[in-house]
Design an enzyme around this catalytic site. Structure first.
Site, PDB file in Angstrom:
ATOM      1  N   GLY A 267       0.816  -1.195   0.000  1.00 51.60           N
ATOM      2  CA  GLY A 267       0.000   0.000   0.000  1.00 51.60           C
ATOM      3  C   GLY A 267       0.856   1.254   0.000  1.00 51.60           C
ATOM      4  O   GLY A 267       0.608   2.196  -0.752  1.00 51.60           O
ATOM      5  N   ALA A 268       1.875   1.254   0.859  1.00 53.37           N
ATOM      6  CA  ALA A 268       2.772   2.403   0.961  1.00 53.37           C
ATOM      7  C   ALA A 268       3.976   1.980   1.781  1.00 53.37           C
ATOM      8  O   ALA A 268       3.987   0.915   2.398  1.00 53.37           O
ATOM      9  CB  ALA A 268       2.064   3.595   1.608  1.00 53.37           C
ATOM     10  N   MET A 269       4.993   2.841   1.803  1.00 58.06           N
ATOM     11  CA  MET A 269       6.237   2.520   2.502  1.00 58.06           C
ATOM     12  C   MET A 269       6.764   3.757   3.197  1.00 58.06           C
ATOM     13  O   MET A 269       6.817   4.843   2.614  1.00 58.06           O
ATOM     14  CB  MET A 269       7.255   1.975   1.489  1.00 58.06           C
ATOM     15  CG  MET A 269       8.598   1.635   2.088  1.00 58.06           C
ATOM     16  SD  MET A 269       8.455   0.382   3.377  1.00 58.06           S
ATOM     17  CE  MET A 269       9.865   0.792   4.393  1.00 58.06           C
ATOM     18  N   GLU A 270       7.184   3.572   4.462  1.00 61.03           N
ATOM     19  CA  GLU A 270       7.518   4.699   5.330  1.00 61.03           C
ATOM     20  C   GLU A 270       8.967   5.139   5.244  1.00 61.03           C
ATOM     21  O   GLU A 270       9.492   5.722   6.208  1.00 61.03           O
ATOM     22  CB  GLU A 270       7.209   4.323   6.784  1.00 61.03           C
ATOM     23  CG  GLU A 270       8.142   3.285   7.416  1.00 61.03           C
ATOM     24  CD  GLU A 270       7.698   1.848   7.268  1.00 61.03           C
ATOM     25  OE1 GLU A 270       8.207   0.988   8.000  1.00 61.03           O
ATOM     26  OE2 GLU A 270       6.833   1.587   6.402  1.00 61.03           O
ATOM     27  N   ASN A 271       9.646   4.920   4.132  1.00 66.46           N
ATOM     28  CA  ASN A 271      11.044   5.328   4.002  1.00 66.46           C
ATOM     29  C   ASN A 271      11.280   6.698   4.645  1.00 66.46           C
ATOM     30  O   ASN A 271      10.504   7.620   4.438  1.00 66.46           O
ATOM     31  CB  ASN A 271      11.438   5.415   2.525  1.00 66.46           C
ATOM     32  CG  ASN A 271      10.862   4.300   1.700  1.00 66.46           C
ATOM     33  OD1 ASN A 271      11.251   3.159   1.843  1.00 66.46           O
ATOM     34  ND2 ASN A 271       9.898   4.634   0.854  1.00 66.46           N
ATOM     35  N   HIS A 303      -0.713   6.429   8.852  1.00 69.46           N
ATOM     36  CA  HIS A 303       0.089   5.259   9.231  1.00 69.46           C
ATOM     37  C   HIS A 303       1.551   5.446   8.842  1.00 69.46           C
ATOM     38  O   HIS A 303       2.451   5.254   9.670  1.00 69.46           O
ATOM     39  CB  HIS A 303      -0.499   4.015   8.553  1.00 69.46           C
ATOM     40  CG  HIS A 303       0.250   2.751   8.851  1.00 69.46           C
ATOM     41  ND1 HIS A 303      -0.134   1.872   9.836  1.00 69.46           N
ATOM     42  CD2 HIS A 303       1.369   2.212   8.284  1.00 69.46           C
ATOM     43  CE1 HIS A 303       0.702   0.856   9.868  1.00 69.46           C
ATOM     44  NE2 HIS A 303       1.633   1.038   8.931  1.00 69.46           N
ATOM     45  N   GLU A 304       1.784   5.817   7.603  1.00 64.26           N
ATOM     46  CA  GLU A 304       3.173   5.948   7.151  1.00 64.26           C
ATOM     47  C   GLU A 304       3.871   7.109   7.841  1.00 64.26           C
ATOM     48  O   GLU A 304       5.064   7.018   8.172  1.00 64.26           O
ATOM     49  CB  GLU A 304       3.235   6.109   5.633  1.00 64.26           C
ATOM     50  CG  GLU A 304       2.539   5.004   4.841  1.00 64.26           C
ATOM     51  CD  GLU A 304       2.991   3.604   5.224  1.00 64.26           C
ATOM     52  OE1 GLU A 304       4.141   3.435   5.673  1.00 64.26           O
ATOM     53  OE2 GLU A 304       2.185   2.674   5.073  1.00 64.26           O
ATOM     54  N   HIS A 307       4.935   6.164  11.358  1.00 67.57           N
ATOM     55  CA  HIS A 307       6.122   5.314  11.365  1.00 67.57           C
ATOM     56  C   HIS A 307       7.405   6.113  11.581  1.00 67.57           C
ATOM     57  O   HIS A 307       8.431   5.523  11.960  1.00 67.57           O
ATOM     58  CB  HIS A 307       6.233   4.573  10.021  1.00 67.57           C
ATOM     59  CG  HIS A 307       5.667   3.191  10.034  1.00 67.57           C
ATOM     60  ND1 HIS A 307       5.911   2.278  11.033  1.00 67.57           N
ATOM     61  CD2 HIS A 307       4.868   2.540   9.129  1.00 67.57           C
ATOM     62  CE1 HIS A 307       5.298   1.140  10.767  1.00 67.57           C
ATOM     63  NE2 HIS A 307       4.647   1.272   9.622  1.00 67.57           N
TER      64      HIS A 307
END
Length: 880
Positions: A267-271, A303-304, A307
């Protein structure tokens, strides 16, 4: 057929890394035919490691090694070994610089791990083990380093060059190329590395933190999506403010960036500082996104962003601790969404997912604890158990400690472990130390798999006025775990008198001022609680707010459930009573004759609901949704899906027919002539109106048909447009269905996210999504086997939502899914492994179905060169 089993990795084998990386200096040369990656690492032996003479071993995957240099001197071939999945340098000093040059081909990367190309742009996905697809590196989360990244590319094709941190240098190069250098001041594991290069539109905003710092907010999208960024940007600012106010967490960098990517496995990534999103999880407009999409985007953006602290500043020591960051952050985004909308509806949505899908996971072959003890392929453990059950575990700590002590615990956790890679035990220890509570037994929630079952009985002594409640807990056996210990379970409850009023819960005689709701703490296998001063037999309201992820077994009568539907002050339990009543009625009709009587009081209960304008209309809309077929299957052994489908369908049609007048009145009453708004009240109105419309179309009502066609033509937003389209697609009005689908596609064919909705509404419908229809969708020009969203919207929707069509008695649905899994296993094994899930529960179904599901699994198992991802899922599913 595979002849060797992939290696199993065990938590018990964990060792600290033999080498640490202090800094990483990366230079990317991006070209159309590939990318050259120059990596310079400052390394040193780890003083905590007992492997003092160990060679340096760096992870790699699909890399072409061009050179290796140690302290500036290029190594000869005999000084190192390229094993394909490892680069081994046999002899290194205590502290040294290693420079590695690799060549990769992002344009041919269909796995979408590491660096790949999507819609003409370069982007990365490094969680969990994608960084090793970019360069050789100790690819584990407990190796944290400071990154400096220089990106070089053609300026016309890739004017935007992004990475983590702050941009510290940029300039022009020869041959029309340019560069940008990014520096991240915070140490991070390599899974948080990110890179994006493309021709993107930039949208900017600012956020002023609680300390007065101005943060530069940037969103990057393809030019055609420039008008779809406002909601995500507003959601980001709300998230940043909420995290400051509720958790005291202020953003730490000068820039926060989001990029939308069409081809993305997750869905997504918290880089760190550069979040990469699946386009469907960030882009929204009134014309193209439904209310559910707006809410989902708000939650995922939150959410991301959350993080940044619960995952980035404090990360996980190893992948067995994945829920340390994901469970905690899901809990945080759930709190946020509840504050932004209806807390009761949010709780209902979370529990619906948990009880339908996570409980199924808990009871299936892939069952594992919130902190797994072993895995073959870590990508398979991005599961509902890690995320949703992990969030429930954190929620229980919040319930046991209370909000103030929980906040003290989270403050201590962030302060104590900032900049560290830690474990779930460290999280629980911070909560213990801050609150003074002993949570040693509670830790079993992280260690034991399976869903606890609470068997509850009661009796009432009219002479003494004592009501007794006996609760017995047990946890079913799961793969590798038997004879489990009792867990520490917070159990919220209330009691209602015959007049519907809540009763004081006196645990001792004469307990004046007793509350009307208590959280009992279950720690033994059996507990009996006595409540005094009760004048007549009460109706118990059990597990309020769903205070623990457990199954409740209590012999409610239909009269009690009807009573709770009308009187329970806890909105969640009011909804739950309606679900239990509907389940009881539907289950009584499974296998019954077509003319079997349907509980008449059910109609009256729903009539009262529809007409109650004082009740939260969002809650009414939820209560009007019958239990899903997936949930009914989860509650059934030897499930006969067509029989369950017929029973549920019969009840729905019966209700819709009996309540036609009330449904039309409800539809008209919820009309809104004002401008479109994404507010809880407006969302509730649209949800209730579209639910009423869907019911009317289930009975092929002509008046309902007219309302649906009019709504579809006049709608000024995607929620109402999709509500009308879905109602027509699920109806028996075939000509209207086809015309509506054709017109919808003609209007939105240039928008990939809307086309995905168009695919899904057909694939999930038993009217429009029979297997022959699904095959046609796979041949449609808009379908793309390289795009995970398209695959999920057709194959995933068919197997996961269109259950009556998928579970055809001839087994054709199972064979179809096996075909698609085998096809995808060669190009994108992560997606293939997730798609196979419906087959893994084969033991749940009636023998005629389970045998054919097992056969389909065996065919997948026997595929030549099966990936580790799919092998693990299939192997565990077929294990005796």
């Amino acid at each position: 057929m595979r002849t060797s089993q992939p290696q199993t990795i065990y938590l018990s084998d964990y060792k600290v890394p033999a080498y640490l990386v202090d800094t990483v200096d990366l230079r990317f040369e991006l070209f159309e035919d590939g990318a050259r990656v120059h990596s310079t690492l400052e390394l040193r032996r780890n003083p905590e490691s007992d492997e003092t003479a160990a060679p340096l071993e760096l992870d790699g995957d699909s890399l072409t090694l061009e050179s290796v240099a140690l302290n500036g001197a290029e190594l000869a071939a005999g000084d190192y070994e390229d094993r394909g999945d490892q680069l081994v340098v046999r002899s290194v000093p205590e502290q040294f610089t290693l420079t590695v040059v690799t060549w990769i081909e992002p344009q041919n990367n269909t796995r979408l791990e590491g660096l790949y190309k999507s819609s003409g742009m370069f982007c990365t996905q490094c969680e969990a083990e994608g960084f090793r697809c970019i360069t050789f590196f100790p690819d584990r989360p407990d190796v944290m380093a400071r990154f400096r990244t220089r990106i070089e590319a053609n300026k016309d094709a890739y004017p935007v060059l992004l990475s983590n941190g702050n941009d510290v240098e940029k300039g022009e190069l020869e041959n029309g190329r340019h560069f940008v250098t990014w520096e991240d001041p915070f140490p991070k594991p390599c899974y948080l590395f990110a890179l994006v290069a493309g021709d993107l539109v930039e949208k900017r905003d600012t956020f002023s933190t609680c300390s007065g710092r101005d943060i530069d907010l940037r969103m990057y999208v393809e030019p055609r999506n420039a008008e779809k960024c406002d909601h995500a940007m507003d959601s980001l600012k709300r998230s940043m403010r909420w995290d400051e106010e509720v958790y005291g967490r202020e953003y730490d960098l000068d820039i926060f960036m989001i990029v939308a990517v069409d081809d993305f496995n997750m869905g997504a990534m918290e880089n760190k500082g550069l979040n990469i999103f699946n386009s469907s999880c960030v882009l929204a407009s009134q014309e193209t996104a439904t209310d559910l999409a707006f809410q989902r985007i708000e939650a995922i953006v939150a959410h991301e962003y959350f993080h940044n602290w619960s995952g980035n500043r404090v990360t996980c020591r190893d992948w067995f601790q994945l829920s340390l960051k994901e469970g905690f952050t899901v809990f945080r985004d759930s709190q946020f969404s509840a504050d932004m909308g209806s807390p009761t509806v949010k709780r209902i949505e979370d529990v619906t997912l948990l009880r339908t899908a996570q409980f199924a996971e808990d009871g299936g072959p892939m069952s594992h604890p919130v902190r797994p003890a072993s895995y073959m392929e870590i990508s398979n453990f991005y599961t509902l158990t890690i995320y949703e059950k992990g969030a429930e575990v954190v929620r229980m700590i919040h319930t046991l400690l209370g909000p103030d002590m929980f906040r003290k615990g989270s403050d201590l956790y962030f302060k104590r472990h900032d900049g560290q890679a830690v474990t779930t035990d460290d999280f629980v220890k911070a909560m213990e130390d801050a609150s003074g509570r002993d949570l040693s037994q509670f830790r079993l929630w992280y260690e034991q798999a399976g869903t606890p079952v609470l068997a509850i009985s009661d009796d009432f002594d009219a002479e003494t006025g004592v009501y007794r409640l006996t609760i017995e807990q047990s946890i079913p056996d799961t793969p590798g775990q038997t004879n489990k210990k009792p867990q520490h379970i917070p159990f919220a409850l209330g009691l209602l008198g015959q007049d519907g009023q809540p009763l004081p819960l006196q645990l001792e005689s004469g307990d004046s001022g007793a509350p009307t709701e208590r959280v009992l703490e279950l720690t033994e296998a059996v507990h009996t609680f006595e409540f005094h001063g009760v004048e007549s037999r009460p109706v118990p309201s059990l597990l309020r707010h769903f205070s623990a992820p457990v199954r409740v077994r209590y012999n409610w009568s239909r009269e009690q459930l009807l009573f709770l539907m009308s009187h329970d002050p806890d909105g969640f339990n009011r909804w739950d009573a309606g679900q239990r009543l509907a389940v009881d009625v539907i289950q009584s009709l499974v296998g019954a004759p077509d003319d079997a009587d349907i509980e008449p009081r059910l109609v009256e209960a729903y009539r009262k609901l529809i007409s109650d304008t004082d009740l939260d209309q969002a809650l009414v809309a939820k209560m009007l949704q019958l239990p899903s077929e997936a949930y009914l299957i989860e509650l059934t052994e030897n499930a006969d899906v067509p029989a369950i489908h017929r029973a549920r369908d019969s009840v729905l049609r019966h209700l819709a027919g009996a309540l036609k007048g009330e449904l039309i009145d409800c539809y008209q009453r919820q009309q809104d002539s004002g401008p479109y708004e994404v507010t809880p009240e407006a969302i509730a109105r649209r949800s209730l109106r579209n639910t009423a419309l869907a019911w009317l179309l289930m009975i092929d009502d002509e008046e309902g048909r007219g309302l649906a066609v009019s709504q579809l033509n006049a709608a000024d937003n995607m929620t109402d447009r999709m509500g009308a389209l879905r109602a027509l697609v699920n109806s028996g009005f075939e000509a209207d269905r086809r015309q509506a689908l054709d017109h919808f596609y003609d209007r939105f064919q240039e928008d990939p996210q809307v086309v995905e909705q168009w695919f899904s509404v057909q694939a999930s419908s038993d009217q429009a999504g029979q297997l022959a229809d699904i095959r046609k969708l796979l041949e449609h020009p808009a379908f793309d086997w390289k795009n995970p969203n398209k695959i999920r919207s057709v194959v995933g929707a068919f197997a996961g939502q269109n259950l009556a069509a998928f579970h055809k008695p001839d087994g054709s649905g199972y064979e179809f899914l096996a075909d698609q899994v085998c096809r995808l296993d060669d190009s994108n094994p992560q997606i293939a492994a997730r798609l196979v899930t419906p087959l893994t529960r084969w033991r749940k179904f009636a023998p005629a179905y389970s045998a054919q599901m097992k056969s389909a699994l065996e065919r997948i198992r026997d595929k030549s060169g099966l990936s580790r991802d799919v092998y693990e899922v299939v192997h565990k599913s077929l294990a005796e």
